[in-house]
Scaffold this motif. Structure first.
Motif, PDB file in Angstrom:
ATOM      1  N   SER A  39       0.812  -1.218   0.000  1.00  0.00           N
ATOM      2  CA  SER A  39       0.000   0.000   0.000  1.00  0.00           C
ATOM      3  C   SER A  39       0.842   1.263   0.000  1.00  0.00           C
ATOM      4  CB  SER A  39      -0.918   0.013   1.231  1.00  0.00           C
ATOM      5  OG  SER A  39      -0.137   0.053   2.413  1.00  0.00           O
ATOM      6  N   SER A  40       2.153   1.108   0.144  1.00  0.00           N
ATOM      7  CA  SER A  40       3.020   2.269   0.164  1.00  0.00           C
ATOM      8  C   SER A  40       3.166   2.822  -1.241  1.00  0.00           C
ATOM      9  CB  SER A  40       4.392   1.880   0.719  1.00  0.00           C
ATOM     10  OG  SER A  40       5.282   2.962   0.654  1.00  0.00           O
ATOM     11  N   SER A  41       2.692   4.043  -1.466  1.00  0.00           N
ATOM     12  CA  SER A  41       2.761   4.623  -2.797  1.00  0.00           C
ATOM     13  C   SER A  41       4.204   4.960  -3.136  1.00  0.00           C
ATOM     14  CB  SER A  41       1.916   5.892  -2.860  1.00  0.00           C
ATOM     15  OG  SER A  41       2.542   6.939  -2.153  1.00  0.00           O
ATOM     16  N   PRO A  42       4.538   5.014  -4.415  1.00  0.00           N
ATOM     17  CA  PRO A  42       5.908   5.367  -4.798  1.00  0.00           C
ATOM     18  C   PRO A  42       6.325   6.728  -4.258  1.00  0.00           C
ATOM     19  CG  PRO A  42       4.718   4.466  -6.673  1.00  0.00           C
ATOM     20  CD  PRO A  42       3.709   4.647  -5.582  1.00  0.00           C
ATOM     21  N   GLU A  43       5.395   7.683  -4.260  1.00  0.00           N
ATOM     22  CA  GLU A  43       5.720   9.008  -3.765  1.00  0.00           C
ATOM     23  C   GLU A  43       6.070   8.977  -2.281  1.00  0.00           C
ATOM     24  OE1 GLU A  43       2.899   8.171  -5.207  1.00  0.00           O
ATOM     25  OE2 GLU A  43       2.576   9.373  -7.014  1.00  0.00           O
ATOM     26  N   ASN A  44       5.248   8.281  -1.503  1.00  0.00           N
ATOM     27  CA  ASN A  44       5.474   8.229  -0.067  1.00  0.00           C
ATOM     28  C   ASN A  44       6.720   7.427   0.291  1.00  0.00           C
ATOM     29  OD1 ASN A  44       3.173   9.723   0.254  1.00  0.00           O
ATOM     30  ND2 ASN A  44       1.879   7.992   0.828  1.00  0.00           N
ATOM     31  N   ALA A  45       6.947   6.347  -0.420  1.00  0.00           N
ATOM     32  CA  ALA A  45       8.137   5.539  -0.154  1.00  0.00           C
ATOM     33  C   ALA A  45       9.403   6.322  -0.484  1.00  0.00           C
ATOM     34  CB  ALA A  45       8.080   4.239  -0.955  1.00  0.00           C
ATOM     35  N   LEU A  46       9.381   7.061  -1.593  1.00  0.00           N
ATOM     36  CA  LEU A  46      10.536   7.874  -1.952  1.00  0.00           C
ATOM     37  C   LEU A  46      10.734   9.001  -0.942  1.00  0.00           C
ATOM     38  CD1 LEU A  46      12.812   8.504  -3.934  1.00  0.00           C
ATOM     39  CD2 LEU A  46      11.171   9.798  -5.314  1.00  0.00           C
ATOM     40  N   ALA A  47       9.626   9.586  -0.486  1.00  0.00           N
ATOM     41  CA  ALA A  47       9.714  10.632   0.526  1.00  0.00           C
ATOM     42  C   ALA A  47      10.348  10.107   1.811  1.00  0.00           C
ATOM     43  CB  ALA A  47       8.332  11.188   0.820  1.00  0.00           C
ATOM     44  N   ALA A  48      10.024   8.885   2.173  1.00  0.00           N
ATOM     45  CA  ALA A  48      10.617   8.288   3.377  1.00  0.00           C
ATOM     46  C   ALA A  48      12.129   8.135   3.226  1.00  0.00           C
ATOM     47  CB  ALA A  48       9.977   6.933   3.657  1.00  0.00           C
ATOM     48  N   ALA A  49      12.571   7.757   2.021  1.00  0.00           N
ATOM     49  CA  ALA A  49      14.002   7.614   1.778  1.00  0.00           C
ATOM     50  C   ALA A  49      14.705   8.963   1.875  1.00  0.00           C
ATOM     51  CB  ALA A  49      14.234   6.978   0.413  1.00  0.00           C
ATOM     52  N   TYR A  50      14.099   9.998   1.313  1.00  0.00           N
ATOM     53  CA  TYR A  50      14.666  11.339   1.454  1.00  0.00           C
ATOM     54  C   TYR A  50      14.629  11.796   2.909  1.00  0.00           C
ATOM     55  CZ  TYR A  50      15.089  12.489  -3.537  1.00  0.00           C
ATOM     56  OH  TYR A  50      15.472  12.537  -4.851  1.00  0.00           O
ATOM     57  N   GLY A  51      13.534  11.491   3.603  1.00  0.00           N
ATOM     58  CA  GLY A  51      13.380  11.934   4.980  1.00  0.00           C
ATOM     59  C   GLY A  51      14.465  11.420   5.900  1.00  0.00           C
ATOM     60  N   GLN A  52      15.033  10.255   5.581  1.00  0.00           N
ATOM     61  CA  GLN A  52      16.075   9.699   6.435  1.00  0.00           C
ATOM     62  C   GLN A  52      17.351  10.549   6.415  1.00  0.00           C
ATOM     63  OE1 GLN A  52      15.511   7.298   8.548  1.00  0.00           O
ATOM     64  NE2 GLN A  52      17.591   7.287   9.363  1.00  0.00           N
ATOM     65  N   LEU A  53      17.575  11.316   5.364  1.00  0.00           N
ATOM     66  CA  LEU A  53      18.717  12.231   5.347  1.00  0.00           C
ATOM     67  C   LEU A  53      18.630  13.213   6.504  1.00  0.00           C
ATOM     68  CD1 LEU A  53      18.741  13.158   1.527  1.00  0.00           C
ATOM     69  CD2 LEU A  53      20.342  11.607   2.671  1.00  0.00           C
ATOM     70  N   ASP A  54      17.395  13.642   6.796  1.00  0.00           N
ATOM     71  CA  ASP A  54      17.148  14.668   7.798  1.00  0.00           C
ATOM     72  C   ASP A  54      16.808  14.091   9.159  1.00  0.00           C
ATOM     73  OD1 ASP A  54      17.019  17.328   8.515  1.00  0.00           O
ATOM     74  OD2 ASP A  54      14.903  17.542   8.022  1.00  0.00           O
ATOM     75  N   ASN A  55      16.659  12.803   9.244  1.00  0.00           N
ATOM     76  CA  ASN A  55      16.284  12.158  10.502  1.00  0.00           C
ATOM     77  C   ASN A  55      17.542  11.902  11.326  1.00  0.00           C
ATOM     78  OD1 ASN A  55      14.809  10.902  12.489  1.00  0.00           O
ATOM     79  ND2 ASN A  55      14.706   8.938  11.423  1.00  0.00           N
ATOM     80  N   SER A  56      18.211  12.994  11.701  1.00  0.00           N
ATOM     81  CA  SER A  56      19.483  12.987  12.440  1.00  0.00           C
ATOM     82  C   SER A  56      20.677  12.653  11.553  1.00  0.00           C
ATOM     83  CB  SER A  56      19.460  12.018  13.631  1.00  0.00           C
ATOM     84  OG  SER A  56      18.519  12.434  14.594  1.00  0.00           O
ATOM     85  N   THR A  57      20.528  11.781  10.580  1.00  0.00           N
ATOM     86  CA  THR A  57      21.657  11.165   9.889  1.00  0.00           C
ATOM     87  C   THR A  57      22.718  12.159   9.447  1.00  0.00           C
ATOM     88  OG1 THR A  57      20.028   9.584   9.060  1.00  0.00           O
ATOM     89  CG2 THR A  57      22.246   9.459   8.137  1.00  0.00           C
ATOM     90  N   PHE A  58      22.327  13.164   8.658  1.00  0.00           N
ATOM     91  CA  PHE A  58      23.291  14.126   8.122  1.00  0.00           C
ATOM     92  C   PHE A  58      23.107  15.532   8.686  1.00  0.00           C
ATOM     93  CE2 PHE A  58      23.284  10.759   4.931  1.00  0.00           C
ATOM     94  CZ  PHE A  58      24.654  10.581   4.704  1.00  0.00           C
ATOM     95  N   VAL A  59      22.297  15.682   9.726  1.00  0.00           N
ATOM     96  CA  VAL A  59      22.034  17.021  10.251  1.00  0.00           C
ATOM     97  C   VAL A  59      22.297  17.143  11.751  1.00  0.00           C
ATOM     98  CG1 VAL A  59      20.295  17.431   8.470  1.00  0.00           C
ATOM     99  CG2 VAL A  59      19.565  16.581  10.703  1.00  0.00           C
ATOM    100  N   ASP A  60      22.555  16.056  12.420  1.00  0.00           N
ATOM    101  CA  ASP A  60      22.776  16.067  13.867  1.00  0.00           C
ATOM    102  C   ASP A  60      24.261  15.810  14.149  1.00  0.00           C
ATOM    103  OD1 ASP A  60      22.891  14.818  16.705  1.00  0.00           O
ATOM    104  OD2 ASP A  60      20.857  15.612  16.582  1.00  0.00           O
ATOM    105  N   HIS A  61      24.810  16.514  15.111  1.00  0.00           N
ATOM    106  CA  HIS A  61      26.235  16.365  15.425  1.00  0.00           C
ATOM    107  C   HIS A  61      26.596  14.955  15.862  1.00  0.00           C
ATOM    108  CE1 HIS A  61      26.877  15.906  19.860  1.00  0.00           C
ATOM    109  NE2 HIS A  61      25.564  16.078  19.827  1.00  0.00           N
ATOM    110  N   SER A  62      25.625  14.179  16.313  1.00  0.00           N
ATOM    111  CA  SER A  62      25.898  12.880  16.929  1.00  0.00           C
ATOM    112  C   SER A  62      25.939  11.729  15.933  1.00  0.00           C
ATOM    113  CB  SER A  62      24.833  12.580  17.985  1.00  0.00           C
ATOM    114  OG  SER A  62      23.549  12.436  17.383  1.00  0.00           O
ATOM    115  N   ARG A  63      25.786  12.009  14.656  1.00  0.00           N
ATOM    116  CA  ARG A  63      25.743  10.932  13.668  1.00  0.00           C
ATOM    117  C   ARG A  63      26.928  11.041  12.704  1.00  0.00           C
ATOM    118  NH1 ARG A  63      22.081  10.193  17.092  1.00  0.00           N
ATOM    119  NH2 ARG A  63      20.169   9.007  16.648  1.00  0.00           N
ATOM    120  N   VAL A  64      26.667  11.217  11.430  1.00  0.00           N
ATOM    121  CA  VAL A  64      27.746  11.258  10.443  1.00  0.00           C
ATOM    122  C   VAL A  64      28.738  12.374  10.770  1.00  0.00           C
ATOM    123  CG1 VAL A  64      28.292  11.657   8.011  1.00  0.00           C
ATOM    124  CG2 VAL A  64      26.363  10.183   8.627  1.00  0.00           C
ATOM    125  N   PHE A  65      28.241  13.521  11.224  1.00  0.00           N
ATOM    126  CA  PHE A  65      29.128  14.625  11.585  1.00  0.00           C
ATOM    127  C   PHE A  65      30.154  14.189  12.624  1.00  0.00           C
ATOM    128  CE2 PHE A  65      30.520  18.279  13.986  1.00  0.00           C
ATOM    129  CZ  PHE A  65      30.659  19.286  13.049  1.00  0.00           C
TER     130      PHE A  65
END
Length: 585
Positions: A39-65
């Motif tokens: 039931s996951s639409s292509p738009e929503n699934a792709l949005a989730a993949a993009y959202g993970q960039l901002d889910n601490s991963t590349f924006v929080d000092h405690s992760r990739v930084f």
């Protein structure tokens, strides 16, 4: 890592933000999605993949930084008296004492592999789609998979994978030495289906052809390291994957396409790249888009962390007195303090400059925080060194004012030691030189970097600043390094001087451009890349390529090559027998 983070049918992402307004225009709205379900639409699934960039991963000092910066001479997060001890997890990143149970190592792995999983889900969803956007969405999802995988391989040497085209596909483990070529071929194959930036309603927060060129340049620049991680020297002259030229030829080719593109140009004000209103700025190729007016997460971390607790951009905001740079990195700027990238004073609308040198009396209170009437005090940008000045908060909740209602500027003291002047010293004097631990009387130490603009609109932790992942300045750095490794030193010098002279100082100094240098050797090139790319999650890879990563630094002993990658988290090793722990961990 939890088992479910690798299983497409068990990952849940509630209240993710994103959907479509037009056929290819990804915009924000609340959805409730089960990743991996039909039931996951292509738009929503792709949005989730993009959202993970901002889910601490590349924006929080405690992760990739933390893994790319705290492990180098550019940054560290010491224990400061009663703050930032946390079992030594932060200073371990700089002291090179991390192990498989380190929370930074574990959380970053989980976030990156969640990005892999969400990208695989988006691929699976797009494959089942028959809309006119199938090819575009599929290409973006595959490109994001390559992006997350590249960073996982860079940091850990291994990355999980499942074939999204096969039901109940077995878990595979990609190894950096072999997977780097596969990733390059994969991204190159996507170029025909990816949109040019600005076409099909794309923007620099979407994976476009231009983002792919930047990623390909990055992969080719680091390919030699991936292939022989522990080598004493790296073979940067290896034949390219397609047999046409060498790795460095490919770096030059892909960066040149971006440098010569009319879509991009270097900012004369270097810090515009990191402003609150940097959305769509001409130097930014691929970014993590941040918007505090959506339910998708955002982070103010990259400036909140170095700012002292008594440095208050508004009466409702503050810093947290945490990270700083090292004496070694600060020393590389000797003779370059007039470089426009080193520091920039703020000028208020009435012409007042904030000098931060003890001569300031007041600044106007006419600048207010967006959506409120709170006065906004603008700290200067870049390296903050020496005694600091700024507003003081009164018991009535407002800044101290002068008789004419302007914001009074005063000498500042540390919040958690009110008799200790807020003097950001270049030197870091630890009682035990091998441990980055300050006493309460030493918490002022360390030069602070305010590269990103502090956004006070919502709270201390949220921001509208888009986080650059690839920008044009970085492409000049990559091309200069590639030219240098091909012994084309004059061309490398030209690129470095393009960066230097394109940036200008503020009007206080007559908008003077940066000064060119007359010669270039390996150490100078290394320093110059640091001048351009500091605090942008770039230093660790650069240090490894230049043979600097093992060098001793303040609170860091000389280290062994096995530290060039991090361990697989112990929780992942315990949960699955498909991963093998990296050497010496």
């Amino acid at each position: 890592m939890r088992r479910k983070s690798l299983k497409l049918h068990k990952l849940t992402c509630a209240l993710l933000t994103v959907a479509l307004v037009s056929c290819t225009d990804l915009h924000e709205k609340v959805i409730d999605e089960v990743l991996g379900s039909n039931s996951s639409s292509p738009e929503n699934a792709l949005a989730a993949a993009y959202g993970q960039l901002d889910n601490s991963t590349f924006v929080d000092h405690s992760r990739v930084f933390a893994m790319q910066e705290y492990s180098t001479d550019e940054a560290l997060l010491p224990t400061r008296g009663s703050d930032w001890g946390d079992g030594g997890v932060w200073r371990a990143m700089h002291e090179f004492t991390w192990g498989p149970d380190n929370a930074v190592v574990t959380n970053t792995w989980n976030d990156l592999t969640n990005g892999i999983t969400k990208s695989l889900t988006a691929i699976s969803s797009a494959n089942q789609d028959n809309s006119p956007n199938k090819a575009l969405f599929l290409a973006e999802a595959r490109a994001l998979l390559a992006f997350y995988t590249f960073h996982t391989l860079d940091l850990y040497g291994q990355a999980p994978y499942r074939d999204p085209n096969v039901a109940n596909a077995p878990l595979e483990v990609r190894q950096a030495a072999t997977a780097i070529d596969d990733l390059i071929k994969e991204v190159e194959s996507l170029l025909p289906d990816l949109a040019n930036l600005g076409e099909q309603k794309t923007h620099n927060g979407r994976f476009t052809k231009e983002a792919a060129y930047a990623l390909l340049a990055d992969m080719y620049l680091n390919r030699a390291v991936f292939k022989d991680r522990y080598a004493a020297t790296f073979n940067f002259s290896e034949q390219a994957v397609d047999g046409n030229g060498t790795d460095m030829d490919k770096v030059i080719s892909y960066t040149t396409q971006l440098i010569e593109s009319s879509k991009f140009s270097l900012e004369s004000n270097y810090f515009k790249n990191f402003d609150i209103d940097n959305n769509g700025r001409p130097e930014l190729i691929f970014v993590v888009t941040q918007d505090i007016n959506t339910l998708r997460s955002s982070s103010n971390n990259f400036v909140y962390m170095p700012m002292e607790r008594n440095q208050k951009p508004s009466p409702a905001n503050r810093g947290t007195n945490a990270s700083c740079t090292t004496p070694e990195f600060y020393a590389t700027w000797e003779g370059n303090h007039d470089d426009p990238r080193f520091h920039r004073h703020y000028q208020y609308d009435d012409g007042t400059w904030f000098m931060n040198d003890g001569t300031d009396v007041s600044v106007p209170a006419t600048s207010t925080v967006a959506g409120s009437t709170l006065p906004w005090f603008h700290f200067n940008r870049g390296f903050q060194v020496g005694q600091q000045y700024g507003p003081k908060l009164q018991s009535n909740g407002d800044f101290e004012r002068t008789a004419d209602a302007r914001i009074k500027v005063s000498k500042l003291f540390c919040e958690k030691n009110t008799t200790l002047a807020m003097d950001f010293t270049p030197a870091l004097t630890f009682n035990n030189p091998s441990q980055a631990v300050f006493t309460q009387d030493q918490i002022n130490q360390g030069v602070r970097i305010f590269k990103y603009e502090y956004d006070p609109e919502k709270d201390n932790g949220s921001s509208n600043v888009d986080i650059p992942l690839y920008r044009l300045g970085g492409m000049y750095c990559m091309r200069a390094e590639a030219y240098f490794r091909k012994s084309q030193t004059a061309l490398a010098l030209a690129d470095i001087n393009k960066l230097r002279t394109s940036r200008t100082r503020e009007a206080l100094y007559g908008n003077a451009p940066g000064k060119p240098i007359v010669s270039l050797n390996e150490q100078t090139l290394y320093n110059e890349i640091g001048f351009e790319m500091y605090w942008e999650m770039y230093r660790r890879k650069e240090a490894i390529r230049f043979g600097k990563f093992e060098a001793a630094c303040t609170a860091k002993p000389a280290s062994e090559p096995y530290r060039r990658i991090y361990p697989i988290p112990q929780s992942t090793i315990d949960a699955s027998d498909v991963f093998t722990q990296n050497d010496h961990y």
